[in-house]
Design a protein around this motif. Sequence first.
Motif, PDB file in Angstrom:
ATOM      1  N   GLU A 161      43.879 -37.650   6.456  1.00 29.91           N
ATOM      2  CA  GLU A 161      42.445 -38.104   6.150  1.00 29.91           C
ATOM      3  C   GLU A 161      42.939 -39.497   5.677  1.00 29.91           C
ATOM      4  O   GLU A 161      41.670 -40.378   6.068  1.00 29.91           O
ATOM      5  CB  GLU A 161      42.143 -37.139   4.732  1.00 29.91           C
ATOM      6  CG  GLU A 161      41.850 -35.928   4.990  1.00 29.91           C
ATOM      7  CD  GLU A 161      40.432 -35.753   5.404  1.00 29.91           C
ATOM      8  OE1 GLU A 161      39.949 -34.940   6.323  1.00 29.91           O
ATOM      9  OE2 GLU A 161      39.625 -36.206   4.656  1.00 29.91           O
TER      10      GLU A 161
ATOM     11  N   LYS B 260      42.631 -43.986   9.151  1.00 33.24           N
ATOM     12  CA  LYS B 260      41.368 -43.920   9.997  1.00 33.24           C
ATOM     13  C   LYS B 260      41.627 -44.427  11.570  1.00 33.24           C
ATOM     14  O   LYS B 260      43.019 -45.024  11.754  1.00 33.24           O
ATOM     15  CB  LYS B 260      40.458 -45.062   9.423  1.00 33.24           C
ATOM     16  CG  LYS B 260      40.121 -44.761   7.976  1.00 33.24           C
ATOM     17  CD  LYS B 260      39.283 -43.856   7.839  1.00 33.24           C
ATOM     18  CE  LYS B 260      38.772 -43.506   6.515  1.00 33.24           C
ATOM     19  NZ  LYS B 260      37.783 -42.130   6.346  1.00 33.24           N
TER      20      LYS B 260
ATOM     21  N   GLU C 124      31.841 -39.457  12.517  1.00 36.17           N
ATOM     22  CA  GLU C 124      33.336 -39.035  12.082  1.00 36.17           C
ATOM     23  C   GLU C 124      34.018 -37.699  12.464  1.00 36.17           C
ATOM     24  O   GLU C 124      35.274 -37.491  12.655  1.00 36.17           O
ATOM     25  CB  GLU C 124      33.528 -39.464  10.596  1.00 36.17           C
ATOM     26  CG  GLU C 124      33.225 -40.931  10.276  1.00 36.17           C
ATOM     27  CD  GLU C 124      33.493 -40.981   8.729  1.00 36.17           C
ATOM     28  OE1 GLU C 124      32.631 -40.973   7.908  1.00 36.17           O
ATOM     29  OE2 GLU C 124      34.455 -41.693   8.198  1.00 36.17           O
ATOM     30  N   LYS C 125      33.164 -36.691  11.860  1.00 38.60           N
ATOM     31  CA  LYS C 125      33.428 -35.394  12.191  1.00 38.60           C
ATOM     32  C   LYS C 125      33.826 -35.005  13.627  1.00 38.60           C
ATOM     33  O   LYS C 125      34.812 -34.483  14.059  1.00 38.60           O
ATOM     34  CB  LYS C 125      32.602 -34.407  11.822  1.00 38.60           C
ATOM     35  CG  LYS C 125      32.879 -32.740  11.793  1.00 38.60           C
ATOM     36  CD  LYS C 125      31.806 -32.185  10.956  1.00 38.60           C
ATOM     37  CE  LYS C 125      31.806 -30.734  11.096  1.00 38.60           C
ATOM     38  NZ  LYS C 125      31.325 -30.161  12.437  1.00 38.60           N
TER      39      LYS C 125
ATOM     40  N   TYR D  19      34.549 -37.180  15.801  1.00 34.23           N
ATOM     41  CA  TYR D  19      35.774 -38.117  16.460  1.00 34.23           C
ATOM     42  C   TYR D  19      36.963 -37.161  15.973  1.00 34.23           C
ATOM     43  O   TYR D  19      37.917 -37.067  16.754  1.00 34.23           O
ATOM     44  CB  TYR D  19      36.041 -39.392  15.237  1.00 34.23           C
ATOM     45  CG  TYR D  19      34.946 -40.568  15.855  1.00 34.23           C
ATOM     46  CD1 TYR D  19      34.159 -40.342  16.959  1.00 34.23           C
ATOM     47  CD2 TYR D  19      34.835 -41.635  14.908  1.00 34.23           C
ATOM     48  CE1 TYR D  19      33.293 -41.349  17.286  1.00 34.23           C
ATOM     49  CE2 TYR D  19      33.873 -42.598  15.482  1.00 34.23           C
ATOM     50  CZ  TYR D  19      33.001 -42.459  16.544  1.00 34.23           C
ATOM     51  OH  TYR D  19      31.987 -43.323  16.912  1.00 34.23           O
ATOM     52  N   CYS D  20      37.229 -36.657  14.954  1.00 27.60           N
ATOM     53  CA  CYS D  20      38.181 -35.935  14.364  1.00 27.60           C
ATOM     54  C   CYS D  20      38.328 -34.703  15.403  1.00 27.60           C
ATOM     55  O   CYS D  20      39.459 -34.520  15.704  1.00 27.60           O
ATOM     56  CB  CYS D  20      37.948 -35.264  13.071  1.00 27.60           C
ATOM     57  SG  CYS D  20      38.168 -36.765  11.573  1.00 27.60           S
ATOM     58  N   GLU D  21      37.330 -34.048  15.586  1.00 21.48           N
ATOM     59  CA  GLU D  21      37.331 -32.968  16.432  1.00 21.48           C
ATOM     60  C   GLU D  21      37.888 -33.141  17.880  1.00 21.48           C
ATOM     61  O   GLU D  21      38.686 -32.406  18.346  1.00 21.48           O
ATOM     62  CB  GLU D  21      36.068 -32.086  16.584  1.00 21.48           C
ATOM     63  CG  GLU D  21      35.933 -31.465  15.215  1.00 21.48           C
ATOM     64  CD  GLU D  21      34.200 -31.188  15.212  1.00 21.48           C
ATOM     65  OE1 GLU D  21      33.597 -30.663  14.200  1.00 21.48           O
ATOM     66  OE2 GLU D  21      33.567 -31.259  16.403  1.00 21.48           O
TER      67      GLU D  21
ATOM     68  N   ALA E  15      41.627 -34.199  17.803  1.00 25.90           N
ATOM     69  CA  ALA E  15      42.469 -33.157  17.655  1.00 25.90           C
ATOM     70  C   ALA E  15      42.535 -32.155  18.865  1.00 25.90           C
ATOM     71  O   ALA E  15      43.557 -31.671  19.258  1.00 25.90           O
ATOM     72  CB  ALA E  15      41.809 -32.323  16.364  1.00 25.90           C
TER      73      ALA E  15
END
Length: 391
Positions: free
Chosen positions: A4, A7, A373-374, A376-378, A381
């Motif tokens: 987390e 960045k 942001e969510k 981007y993470c998904e 991943a």
Amino acid sequence: MKTEAVKFKIGIVCYPTFGGSGVLATELGLALSDKGYEVHFITYEQPVRLTQTFHPNIYFHEVKVPTYPLFDFPPYETALASAMVNVIVNQKLDLLHLHYAIPHASAAYFARQILKKTGADVPFITTLHGTDITLVGKDATYAPVVTFSINESDAITAVSQNLKEETYRSFKIEKDIHVIHNFVDIKRFHQTDKDHFKQMLAPGGERILVHVSNFRKVKRVNDVIHIFDKVSKEIPSKLLMIGDGPDRQQAEELARTLGIYNDVRFLGKQEQISEILSIADLFLLPSETESFGLSALEAMACSVPLVATNAGGLPEINIEGKTGFLSNVGDIESMAAHAIYILSDDDRLQDFKKAAIAQARKFEKQHIIPQYEKLYCEVIAAYKAEKLFVG
Ligand code: GMT
């Protein structure tokens, strides 16, 4: 996978001009850098809203398009794809975020194919902004490439529910489209005391109406002039026209013909929009199509009610009878009547102003940035998982 606290490095590809998609992309980059992301803008000029202050984790990579006597049309897309390859490799980007599909999505696809050979490719997200779908993208000249490259994106976002539906209607899209609305930074866009400025522009205490756009046909700037003509016959008022573009000259001509030129100021392109909005009483946006209306949201954040058309995504931000009104495209009579209704009573105007800022708060950047942001993470991943699986 990164924790987390770490960045990502994000490449943002956009048009650097005053157009809404470039403004939104730049505001997003600024907000991400404030949150600790490293942001790399890849475009042909320094984006306009980036010029104001220095940001340590923002980088600008200029796409140079060399000319050659053979080129009637220098190949920007090729230069852009090459720039993407260089920046992805040298800066070790985690993700590319493209704003406006044409030609950014197809250039990203191309860059990715080049990098796949070396195993150094990254995923890309395409954000659809408006005319890339509603006007330009639909044109048969572009449609096959637009459809293909949108479908090749690892994720697709649209700036309004209306634009999402319009995209599914117009193109054969096989993926989910995430709606992430435009946002506003209320710390920068809010009403400030600019009475001295108001005094200069409206010395008789006239009401001030404002229009901001790039004066393209889709904005129907002549309607702005006609609406103001009707309003100014009933209510002492001034009109500020902000921006520049192909239809400015004919709008100036129309104002002269109607004999209202002295009450209309064409201020051209302006960077300090919030100062101008601070003295405004009403924002006019009679667009033919408008996927969201970022300029209207920025006006509402400065407590300015909105008289607009019911085109595209405008009903998603403008609440009929509360923050302003919505009329059919071209219905000048109706828009003028609504403007007169709002402006003719001080208490009513104050109620509309309060409702406008309250509505703008729902689109504050802290509600919207986490949605990007969510995603981007998904996307990162999923991309890493797929790489592991494929080997
Ligand atoms: O048409 C413009 O003014 C610029 C245009 C663009 O595509 O660059 O703006 C579009 O994107 C903005 C940001 O997402 C939206 O708020 C605008 O509504 C949209 N313009 C149109 O749909 C005409």
